[in-house]
Design an enzyme around this catalytic site. Structure first.
Site, PDB file in Angstrom:
ATOM      1  N   TYR A 145       0.635  -1.086   0.067  1.00 33.27           N
ATOM      2  CA  TYR A 145       0.104  -0.063   0.077  1.00 33.27           C
ATOM      3  C   TYR A 145       0.862   1.253  -0.073  1.00 33.27           C
ATOM      4  O   TYR A 145       1.870   1.455   0.878  1.00 33.27           O
ATOM      5  CB  TYR A 145      -0.999  -0.007   1.244  1.00 33.27           C
ATOM      6  CG  TYR A 145      -1.755   1.142   1.158  1.00 33.27           C
ATOM      7  CD1 TYR A 145      -3.139   0.836   0.656  1.00 33.27           C
ATOM      8  CD2 TYR A 145      -1.667   2.348   1.287  1.00 33.27           C
ATOM      9  CE1 TYR A 145      -4.059   1.786   0.457  1.00 33.27           C
ATOM     10  CE2 TYR A 145      -2.606   3.389   0.952  1.00 33.27           C
ATOM     11  CZ  TYR A 145      -3.694   3.127   0.832  1.00 33.27           C
ATOM     12  OH  TYR A 145      -4.541   4.267   0.540  1.00 33.27           O
ATOM     13  N   GLN A 206     -10.878   0.195   0.846  1.00 27.63           N
ATOM     14  CA  GLN A 206     -11.512  -0.625  -0.475  1.00 27.63           C
ATOM     15  C   GLN A 206     -10.268  -1.226  -1.091  1.00 27.63           C
ATOM     16  O   GLN A 206     -10.226  -2.609  -1.545  1.00 27.63           O
ATOM     17  CB  GLN A 206     -12.272   0.270  -1.693  1.00 27.63           C
ATOM     18  CG  GLN A 206     -11.457   1.442  -2.329  1.00 27.63           C
ATOM     19  CD  GLN A 206     -11.529   2.816  -1.232  1.00 27.63           C
ATOM     20  OE1 GLN A 206     -11.931   2.683  -0.257  1.00 27.63           O
ATOM     21  NE2 GLN A 206     -11.400   3.692  -1.946  1.00 27.63           N
ATOM     22  N   ASN A 229      -3.714   5.873   5.905  1.00 27.06           N
ATOM     23  CA  ASN A 229      -4.233   6.657   6.832  1.00 27.06           C
ATOM     24  C   ASN A 229      -5.270   6.029   8.023  1.00 27.06           C
ATOM     25  O   ASN A 229      -5.184   4.791   7.886  1.00 27.06           O
ATOM     26  CB  ASN A 229      -5.336   7.825   6.266  1.00 27.06           C
ATOM     27  CG  ASN A 229      -6.429   7.202   5.430  1.00 27.06           C
ATOM     28  OD1 ASN A 229      -6.682   5.878   5.460  1.00 27.06           O
ATOM     29  ND2 ASN A 229      -6.920   7.996   4.466  1.00 27.06           N
ATOM     30  N   GLN A 274      11.864  15.589  10.814  1.00 26.73           N
ATOM     31  CA  GLN A 274      10.622  14.945  11.395  1.00 26.73           C
ATOM     32  C   GLN A 274       9.675  15.720  11.151  1.00 26.73           C
ATOM     33  O   GLN A 274       8.465  15.086  10.940  1.00 26.73           O
ATOM     34  CB  GLN A 274      11.072  14.224  12.664  1.00 26.73           C
ATOM     35  CG  GLN A 274      10.383  13.063  13.109  1.00 26.73           C
ATOM     36  CD  GLN A 274      10.521  11.993  12.124  1.00 26.73           C
ATOM     37  OE1 GLN A 274       9.761  11.422  11.588  1.00 26.73           O
ATOM     38  NE2 GLN A 274      11.829  11.586  11.536  1.00 26.73           N
ATOM     39  N   HIS A 277       7.150  16.099   8.017  1.00 30.41           N
ATOM     40  CA  HIS A 277       6.255  15.106   7.832  1.00 30.41           C
ATOM     41  C   HIS A 277       4.746  15.449   7.994  1.00 30.41           C
ATOM     42  O   HIS A 277       3.938  15.313   7.158  1.00 30.41           O
ATOM     43  CB  HIS A 277       6.574  13.812   8.356  1.00 30.41           C
ATOM     44  CG  HIS A 277       7.514  13.229   7.782  1.00 30.41           C
ATOM     45  ND1 HIS A 277       7.499  12.547   6.449  1.00 30.41           N
ATOM     46  CD2 HIS A 277       8.922  12.571   8.312  1.00 30.41           C
ATOM     47  CE1 HIS A 277       8.444  11.978   6.004  1.00 30.41           C
ATOM     48  NE2 HIS A 277       9.296  11.976   7.078  1.00 30.41           N
ATOM     49  N   GLU A 342      10.990   5.624  17.078  1.00 35.57           N
ATOM     50  CA  GLU A 342      10.965   5.153  15.721  1.00 35.57           C
ATOM     51  C   GLU A 342      12.528   5.274  15.260  1.00 35.57           C
ATOM     52  O   GLU A 342      13.116   4.555  14.639  1.00 35.57           O
ATOM     53  CB  GLU A 342       9.813   5.613  14.859  1.00 35.57           C
ATOM     54  CG  GLU A 342      10.099   5.486  13.577  1.00 35.57           C
ATOM     55  CD  GLU A 342       9.337   6.167  12.596  1.00 35.57           C
ATOM     56  OE1 GLU A 342       8.736   7.316  12.908  1.00 35.57           O
ATOM     57  OE2 GLU A 342       8.924   5.732  11.552  1.00 35.57           O
ATOM     58  N   HIS A 343      12.951   6.406  15.354  1.00 43.21           N
ATOM     59  CA  HIS A 343      14.278   7.113  14.831  1.00 43.21           C
ATOM     60  C   HIS A 343      15.075   7.603  16.074  1.00 43.21           C
ATOM     61  O   HIS A 343      14.534   8.271  16.706  1.00 43.21           O
ATOM     62  CB  HIS A 343      14.226   8.191  13.935  1.00 43.21           C
ATOM     63  CG  HIS A 343      13.503   7.847  12.736  1.00 43.21           C
ATOM     64  ND1 HIS A 343      11.986   8.308  12.364  1.00 43.21           N
ATOM     65  CD2 HIS A 343      13.615   7.289  11.404  1.00 43.21           C
ATOM     66  CE1 HIS A 343      11.596   7.679  11.280  1.00 43.21           C
ATOM     67  NE2 HIS A 343      12.555   7.184  10.682  1.00 43.21           N
ATOM     68  N   ASP A 376      16.455   7.559   5.674  1.00 41.01           N
ATOM     69  CA  ASP A 376      15.068   7.402   4.965  1.00 41.01           C
ATOM     70  C   ASP A 376      15.294   7.204   3.482  1.00 41.01           C
ATOM     71  O   ASP A 376      14.321   6.592   2.880  1.00 41.01           O
ATOM     72  CB  ASP A 376      14.631   8.823   4.881  1.00 41.01           C
ATOM     73  CG  ASP A 376      13.957   9.143   6.310  1.00 41.01           C
ATOM     74  OD1 ASP A 376      13.647   8.129   7.253  1.00 41.01           O
ATOM     75  OD2 ASP A 376      13.534  10.392   6.730  1.00 41.01           O
ATOM     76  N   HIS A 435      -2.799 -39.339  20.628  1.00 39.77           N
ATOM     77  CA  HIS A 435      -1.308 -38.869  20.573  1.00 39.77           C
ATOM     78  C   HIS A 435      -0.442 -39.933  20.994  1.00 39.77           C
ATOM     79  O   HIS A 435       0.587 -40.248  20.531  1.00 39.77           O
ATOM     80  CB  HIS A 435      -0.968 -37.450  21.211  1.00 39.77           C
ATOM     81  CG  HIS A 435      -1.859 -36.406  20.512  1.00 39.77           C
ATOM     82  ND1 HIS A 435      -3.320 -36.032  20.244  1.00 39.77           N
ATOM     83  CD2 HIS A 435      -1.179 -35.203  20.127  1.00 39.77           C
ATOM     84  CE1 HIS A 435      -3.297 -34.950  19.874  1.00 39.77           C
ATOM     85  NE2 HIS A 435      -2.279 -34.338  19.582  1.00 39.77           N
TER      86      HIS A 435
END
Lengths: 453, 453
Positions: A145, A206, A229, A274, A277, A342-343, A376, A435
């Site tokens: 995606y 969708q 999103n 950062q 963004h 994250e970073h 990045d 078993h």
């Protein structure tokens, strides 16, 4: 007039010190971000998924018309042909073409090393000849995606498709919404460079549904990766189990641990990179040196007016940023572990002194020259990283996300004698006589069956 | 009277042949199983999660009283002390104690090999000195869910806790419901052997919530693993993102690929050993030899009356089992790949001839001596495996589920020159000027900033 209504913004990240009495409360408040999906979105997404599952292409076309203002009579019109991807690449200026290729090469090389280090089959044999191991195989088909509109990033195409390609995935299906039919040539070119198999200009819940369930035109995939999103995140979470998914992405974050040895402008620009963004992005500096923090704030004041995205940067830094004075670098490392960023930049003369103290982070950038932006785009490691503290339990996107493992067990006749008695004992203990009996039947001398416990 | 009301059941798995005209439809119908959670359970679980998040221990105590008929005034009364775990182990007969220890040793040895093969940190340096790699670290604290009641399996405790222990997880918190306070000494003993740190006799969605959010008594964990009922599955899916989770387990399945060389009784018992778990469990035989299939059916008829769990076995085989004649072993392998079974036995004289054709399976058991039950208890590999076709994209539980990775990047000064120009080109292309500028500031000759695109 425009300067009057839009005065140059100022950016004043929250200034804190770990020695302040109110530090814990102020720090917790600044970190707070809720990943909860609202119930209305959840219901809307459930309805879209059910509809695409039922009506297939027709439903996808309807939602694409409604949400992306893109009217197509049939799904074939929304497919990106291989020729179109190649043409997009060839239409780019030479400097962009070679930059895309060079970045892809470095990302590929890194992920090939990752596959060799952690993604190969292995096995061993016991003394009695019993073989044990794991076979590692690629997924057959994956969907990636790629967000559209203002956040359409060609680098994300590389970072999702290349590890899949290196893993050996047979088919890589890209979906990317193109509101009003506006295609981003860099995104299409990146898909060409990264080896995407097929592409569709669809997005939202969708597109996730089409990939998860399959339609007459969009093939069903085994796993869906890539950020989106709130609708995309909710849809991915909901189809988890029908297909695999990667992590659910939250707003991006950077944490800079600084010992004061890096030029303050570099650190200020890293915080900006950062913040630019997204207004929800979070940039935090931890440093034991108050004078250095002042110097970074001064650099922020000086550099902000030069930035085209100054308004977003300012809002992000003012609402979610922080400059935190710590008692020591050790304390800064401990706070970093609580955040699990994250970073994580270790902007220090001695990055290898601090790195062993850092337990949780998506990616660790060592030393002053390692700006997060190099990671990045082109250093090699993946830029799809766990956000919102999920680095405590999850990992960068990697080759391993596009592989799965099957255990291999081959018990020798001799092995079956030793293991059979053991397995039977435990199976009888659990009340699972079949078993136990399946193990006992392989014994050279089959004992009588025991009574149920 | 009891034989009159409960006549000995018969088991007639659906007999199919891939040459039949109606094969595809009949095969699809037999495979069908829906993992969809019903909306009522989803809402109930959402309410329980919200309540535990809000009221903590008090809510957990309320639900434990209501659902498990276990009344405690405070959470401390529901904690399993280390002494209690050890006492449970010591209360067992010697044969069970040594069986548990021997199984744990083999499972540990296998997972240690897995960690060495796929779970160690790695890095390399570019010619310009730039370092790239990944650091692998254990999770700090995990929760393992152990089902209670009739399906309380000590082997599941070993299979969840040992990989966590081998990964180096600091704290392993076990939850196990004990309806009416009835504790299973084998489960407690297994927790002792496997190195569980703390245990609580709680279960259901309330236990998942307590682990995910933390309460005054139950510590918040980073990841929750282990199977459970529909409430547990729904709760795990819902807390995904707050904590990590492993896969969502469906009914257990076995697929036997047979070339006719294994004693039919062995195969019949292997089919039983899956079917005895649960009426929803699925046992399928694929074989090109019709006479051999007849022999397996005859063995089923002969052996079923001897089994204490005959009623469950019969219902599972009648409702969900199948004996399928294929045109060839190659076709049997192709069908196996469509099913992507949890357990796959290659009951053949030439298992290594067929293994390379098998792309999707949780665990592959090679050769006649490798009964699935040996793998369930003590061969070494994990018995927590992907079900319901999810082996297409997921893996056995393993050490890797209890580790996470952080990318490591250290760009040298020389590296920053080459990468900086490249990153800036791509960042300007995405309209992210701060990203570009952060890279350019590290260049020896800093170029003027470009205009926004």
């Amino acid at each position: 007039m425009s300067t009057a209504t839009n005065p140059m913004p100022t950016a004043r990240p929250l200034r804190l010190s770990t020695s302040d009495a109110g530090f814990e409360a102020a720090f917790a408040a600044r970190l707070h971000w809720s990943a909860e999906t609202d119930a209305a979105i959840e219901q809307r997404v459930a309805d879209i998924l059910a509809d695409v599952r039922l009506r297939g292409d027709a439903a996808v076309l309807d939602y694409t018309r409604r949400f992306d203002a893109l009217d197509a009579a049939e799904m074939a019109a929304l497919e990106l042909s291989p020729d179109e991807l190649r043409a997009a690449f060839e239409s780019l200026p030479e400097v962009q073409r070679s930059a895309l290729r060079a970045a892809a090469d470095r990302v590929r090389r890194y992920h090939e090393a990752q596959r060799r280090a952690a993604g190969e089959s292995w096995s061993y044999r016991d003394e009695d000849g019993t073989l044990l191991g794991q076979k590692v195989t690629p997924l057959d088909r994956v969907g990636i995606y790629v967000p559209g509109g203002k956040a359409a990033y060609p680098s994300s195409v590389l970072m999702n498709a290349i590890p899949a390609h290196v893993a050996g995935v047979g088919e890589i299906i890209m979906v990317v919404p193109t509101p009003r039919g506006e295609k981003n040539p860099l995104v299409l070119a990146a898909a060409y460079v990264a080896g995407v198999t097929r592409g569709f200009t669809i997005g939202g819940a969708q597109a996730v549904a089409a990939l998860a369930y399959g339609t007459a035109t969009v093939p069903k995939v085994d796993k869906i990766t890539g950020p989106g999103n709130a609708y995309v995140a909710s849809a991915k979470k909901r189809v988890f189990g029908v297909v695999g998914i990667d992590m659910i992405a939250g707003p991006s974050e950077i944490l800079v641990l600084a010992d004061g040895s890096t030029p303050p402008e570099w650190v200020a620009m890293d915080l900006f990179s950062q913040a630019e963004h997204d207004e929800l992005a979070q940039s935090i500096l931890l440093c034991p040196d108050a004078a250095y923090i002042d110097a970074v704030q001064a650099a922020i004041d000086r550099l902000l007016p030069l930035m085209p995205r100054a308004a977003i940067i300012a809002k992000s830094l003012n609402d979610r940023g922080a400059l935190i004075q710590t008692r020591s670098m050790e304390e800064a490392c401990a706070i970093s572990n609580r955040i699990a960023p994250e970073h994580l930049e270790v902007s220090s003369r001695e990055p290898h002194r601090w790195e062993p103290l850092l337990r949780h982070a998506g990616a660790i950038f060592l030393g002053a020259y390692t700006s997060e932006s190099l990671g990045d785009y082109c250093a090699g490691p993946n830029h799809v990283l766990p956000t919102s503290g999920t680095a405590r339990f999850s990992s960068p996107l990697g080759v391993y996300d596009f592989q799965k493992r099957s255990s291999l067990i081959e018990v020798s006749e001799a092995g079956a004698q030793a293991l059979g008695t053991l397995a039977a004992e435990l199976a009888y203990g659990e009340g699972l006589q079949a078993h136990a009996r399946a193990a006992e039947l392989r014994l050279r001398e089959v004992p009588p069956m025991r009574k149920p416990r």
